[in-house]
Design a protein around this motif. Sequence first.
Motif, PDB file in Angstrom:
ATOM      1  N   UNK A   1       1.341  -1.134  -0.508  1.00 54.05           N
ATOM      2  CA  UNK A   1       0.225  -0.164   0.257  1.00 54.05           C
ATOM      3  C   UNK A   1       0.750   1.373   0.188  1.00 54.05           C
ATOM      4  N   UNK A   2       1.040   2.106  -1.012  1.00 51.28           N
ATOM      5  CA  UNK A   2       1.654   3.384  -0.938  1.00 51.28           C
ATOM      6  C   UNK A   2       0.522   4.790  -0.581  1.00 51.28           C
ATOM      7  N   UNK A   3       0.389   4.954   0.539  1.00 51.13           N
ATOM      8  CA  UNK A   3      -0.367   5.837   0.996  1.00 51.13           C
ATOM      9  C   UNK A   3       0.414   6.803   2.412  1.00 51.13           C
ATOM     10  N   UNK A   4      -0.444   7.720   2.444  1.00 46.86           N
ATOM     11  CA  UNK A   4       0.101   8.171   4.011  1.00 46.86           C
ATOM     12  C   UNK A   4       0.098   7.600   5.410  1.00 46.86           C
ATOM     13  N   UNK A   5       1.163   7.282   5.978  1.00 46.42           N
ATOM     14  CA  UNK A   5       0.569   6.632   7.010  1.00 46.42           C
ATOM     15  C   UNK A   5      -0.754   7.093   8.047  1.00 46.42           C
ATOM     16  N   UNK A   6      -0.852   8.163   8.121  1.00 47.42           N
ATOM     17  CA  UNK A   6      -1.418   8.900   9.429  1.00 47.42           C
ATOM     18  C   UNK A   6      -2.695   9.461   9.170  1.00 47.42           C
ATOM     19  N   UNK A   7      -2.895   8.823   7.621  1.00 47.20           N
ATOM     20  CA  UNK A   7      -4.370   9.287   7.877  1.00 47.20           C
ATOM     21  C   UNK A   7      -5.730   8.663   7.894  1.00 47.20           C
ATOM     22  N   UNK A   8      -6.581   8.780   7.341  1.00 48.41           N
ATOM     23  CA  UNK A   8      -7.903   7.263   7.619  1.00 48.41           C
ATOM     24  C   UNK A   8      -7.522   6.375   6.474  1.00 48.41           C
ATOM     25  N   UNK A   9      -7.153   6.606   5.601  1.00 53.26           N
ATOM     26  CA  UNK A   9      -7.440   5.556   4.426  1.00 53.26           C
ATOM     27  C   UNK A   9      -6.351   4.347   4.888  1.00 53.26           C
ATOM     28  N   UNK A  10      -5.452   4.724   5.149  1.00 59.17           N
ATOM     29  CA  UNK A  10      -4.595   3.743   5.703  1.00 59.17           C
ATOM     30  C   UNK A  10      -5.369   2.469   6.294  1.00 59.17           C
ATOM     31  N   UNK A  11      -6.450   2.977   7.418  1.00 54.88           N
ATOM     32  CA  UNK A  11      -6.865   2.216   8.752  1.00 54.88           C
ATOM     33  C   UNK A  11      -7.940   2.288   7.890  1.00 54.88           C
ATOM     34  N   UNK A  12      -9.015   2.777   7.080  1.00 54.47           N
ATOM     35  CA  UNK A  12     -10.073   1.745   6.203  1.00 54.47           C
ATOM     36  C   UNK A  12      -9.729   0.993   5.656  1.00 54.47           C
ATOM     37  N   UNK A  13      -7.944   0.571   4.420  1.00 51.57           N
ATOM     38  CA  UNK A  13      -8.032  -0.230   3.955  1.00 51.57           C
ATOM     39  C   UNK A  13      -7.507  -1.607   5.024  1.00 51.57           C
ATOM     40  N   UNK A  14      -6.857  -1.798   6.277  1.00 56.36           N
ATOM     41  CA  UNK A  14      -6.663  -2.507   6.897  1.00 56.36           C
ATOM     42  C   UNK A  14      -7.619  -2.956   7.434  1.00 56.36           C
ATOM     43  N   UNK A  15      -9.114  -1.946   8.223  1.00 52.57           N
ATOM     44  CA  UNK A  15     -10.141  -2.759   9.043  1.00 52.57           C
ATOM     45  C   UNK A  15     -10.872  -3.326   7.469  1.00 52.57           C
ATOM     46  N   UNK A  16     -11.061  -2.938   6.402  1.00 51.90           N
ATOM     47  CA  UNK A  16     -11.945  -4.071   5.256  1.00 51.90           C
ATOM     48  C   UNK A  16     -10.663  -4.861   4.866  1.00 51.90           C
ATOM     49  N   UNK A  17      -9.613  -4.924   4.771  1.00 53.23           N
ATOM     50  CA  UNK A  17      -8.951  -6.454   4.702  1.00 53.23           C
ATOM     51  C   UNK A  17      -8.817  -7.701   5.725  1.00 53.23           C
ATOM     52  N   UNK A  18      -9.068  -6.889   7.038  1.00 55.10           N
ATOM     53  CA  UNK A  18      -8.963  -7.878   8.489  1.00 55.10           C
ATOM     54  C   UNK A  18     -10.336  -8.290   8.247  1.00 55.10           C
ATOM     55  N   UNK A  19     -11.202  -7.287   8.146  1.00 56.63           N
ATOM     56  CA  UNK A  19     -13.206  -7.979   7.977  1.00 56.63           C
ATOM     57  C   UNK A  19     -13.494  -9.182   6.876  1.00 56.63           C
ATOM     58  N   UNK A  20     -12.673  -8.721   5.290  1.00 56.35           N
ATOM     59  CA  UNK A  20     -12.799  -9.372   4.047  1.00 56.35           C
ATOM     60  C   UNK A  20     -12.230 -10.570   4.600  1.00 56.35           C
ATOM     61  N   UNK A  21     -10.599 -10.725   4.285  1.00 54.95           N
ATOM     62  CA  UNK A  21      -9.947 -11.620   4.454  1.00 54.95           C
ATOM     63  C   UNK A  21      -8.493 -11.118   4.760  1.00 54.95           C
ATOM     64  N   UNK A  22      -8.365 -11.371   6.131  1.00 51.20           N
ATOM     65  CA  UNK A  22      -6.581 -10.849   6.616  1.00 51.20           C
ATOM     66  C   UNK A  22      -5.585 -11.264   5.581  1.00 51.20           C
ATOM     67  N   UNK A  23      -4.994 -10.360   5.390  1.00 48.37           N
ATOM     68  CA  UNK A  23      -3.480 -11.059   4.581  1.00 48.37           C
ATOM     69  C   UNK A  23      -2.406  -9.933   5.197  1.00 48.37           C
ATOM     70  N   UNK A  24      -1.097  -9.774   4.646  1.00 46.93           N
ATOM     71  CA  UNK A  24      -0.634  -9.694   4.852  1.00 46.93           C
ATOM     72  C   UNK A  24      -0.183  -8.669   4.357  1.00 46.93           C
ATOM     73  N   UNK A  25       0.158  -6.896   5.076  1.00 41.54           N
ATOM     74  CA  UNK A  25       0.143  -6.112   4.321  1.00 41.54           C
ATOM     75  C   UNK A  25       1.359  -5.016   4.395  1.00 41.54           C
ATOM     76  N   UNK A  26       2.087  -4.771   3.516  1.00 39.34           N
ATOM     77  CA  UNK A  26       3.295  -3.930   3.766  1.00 39.34           C
ATOM     78  C   UNK A  26       2.771  -2.425   3.295  1.00 39.34           C
ATOM     79  N   UNK A  27       3.485  -1.702   3.955  1.00 42.66           N
ATOM     80  CA  UNK A  27       3.099  -0.093   4.183  1.00 42.66           C
ATOM     81  C   UNK A  27       4.170   0.462   3.344  1.00 42.66           C
ATOM     82  N   UNK A  28       3.926   1.221   2.598  1.00 43.49           N
ATOM     83  CA  UNK A  28       5.310   2.725   2.503  1.00 43.49           C
ATOM     84  C   UNK A  28       4.651   3.849   2.339  1.00 43.49           C
ATOM     85  N   UNK A  29       5.440   4.697   3.319  1.00 45.76           N
ATOM     86  CA  UNK A  29       4.904   5.490   3.561  1.00 45.76           C
ATOM     87  C   UNK A  29       5.370   7.215   2.457  1.00 45.76           C
TER      88      UNK A  29
END
Length: 504
Positions: free
Chosen positions: A158-186
């Motif tokens: 995931x290429x995004x800001x580490x402090x915004x709500x975008x990364x939290x929304x993505x992680x939350x939705x991935x955890x609900x649907x199918x937990x996956x390993x995520x690498x964040x590049x801030x």
Amino acid sequence: MNDSLSLDAKLLAESGAGDNAAPLSVSEISGSLKRVVEDRFGYVRIRGEISGYKRAASGHVYLALKDDKAVLDGVMWKGNAGRLPFQPEDGVEVVVSGKLTTYPGRSKYQVVIDKMELAGEGALMQLFEKLKAKLQGEGLFDQERKRTIPFLPKTIGVVTSPTGSVIRDILHRLADRCPSHVLVWPVLVQGEGAARQIASAINGFSAIGEGDGHSRPDLVIVARGGGSIEDLWSFNEEEVVRAVANSKIPVISAVGHETDTTLCDFAADLRAPTPTAAAEMAVPVRAEWLASLSESKARMARSVQRGLGTAQERLEAQRRLMPALADLLRPHQQRVDELSDGMKYAMGQNVAQARSRFSASEGAMRPAILRQQLEAATSRLDRVGLHSHLIKRPLDDARQRLDSLWRLAQQISPDGPLKRGYARISTCDGDLVGGREAAAIAGAVHLHFHDGTIGAQITEQPLAAPQPTSGGKAQSGAKSIERQPKAKARRTPKPADDRQQDLF
């Protein structure tokens, strides 16, 4: 009148009485003009259309601002040019801030630009459409370049800001649907240097290798929340669009809301209306997937059972149609009985015929007749006069000739010199290798020594002259690949001649 003209037009310049206006040099008047212009126009904001845009090798930018009536040259030094939030192009209307100055070397004035901004959203859209047409002409948006998104990626970048709500929304939705390993590049998602960081992050994910301590992502999501076209402009920069198009990993673009469109969306393999929707597109719902697998398993089991039952019914039907085993064997048993009876009769006939032939030849085998034949043969043998020395001499001559031939065979044998430290080279098929070119073509050869055979691989490097070793054998630059025991040669015995030698 001519005298008055000659007085006004003098050959030499002279200062008259009371004349305080001393002549100025070109540099002096140019410097004075430069100070006046810079003092009067120390800060200006100018609106105009870019023309003749050029970035020099030094990093400085040279251009001209024009409208329908005038043209003004401009220069932007390297430091300010590196902080531009967009890539200027000819035909784009901008508002620049800076100061007016003169360039004495060309006798012209110009504006030194400190800051450059697009002249409203219209100019921004104009730049957007112009860059879009350029990249589309290069084929960066072609549908043929799009790759299929993996069904169940093990690692998601995931290429995004580490402090915004975008990364939290993505992680939350991935955890609900199918937990996956995520690498964040801030990265920064807007402002100065944002485009460079975004492009570096996309290229960085593609460059991850096995020795970097991280598994390479199977999918990359480029995400940012909504905003104005100016806020999202970093995702319209050419370096970002090219990084997305050239990524070795499939990319989902999730920039802004559903109504927002960036050039990054056109270059990505898949566009998501929101960052949350990108997470939904990236992975399936785990519960639905497991339910689908269970349903498929049940359908497969029912299909197998149905096929097995049908096969059993067919087998039973075929079994009922087939004759009994005893019925199949009876004709063959009858045939065996017939052959057995015929064999007994034939053997009796053969024995009777043999006994008849023996009785017919019995008279010729009486002892008196055999004794008479033996005496006749003994008499003939005595007349021949067979002596031992007549047999031994031809045998000795033949033995000497055989020994001579054997010594000659040993001298011309190719295996004779092997005991003296030589080796015979042959291909894997047994053909002799007679030179360097033949050995290079063969590649793999066999080296035959007096005590065995080894395999060797021919290299293309030149070999140094062989040096004798303690055993007297030449060193080889070939690498041994196998060792085979040498088969001992056996002498083929000469067939015995049953014919009687001529004694005379």
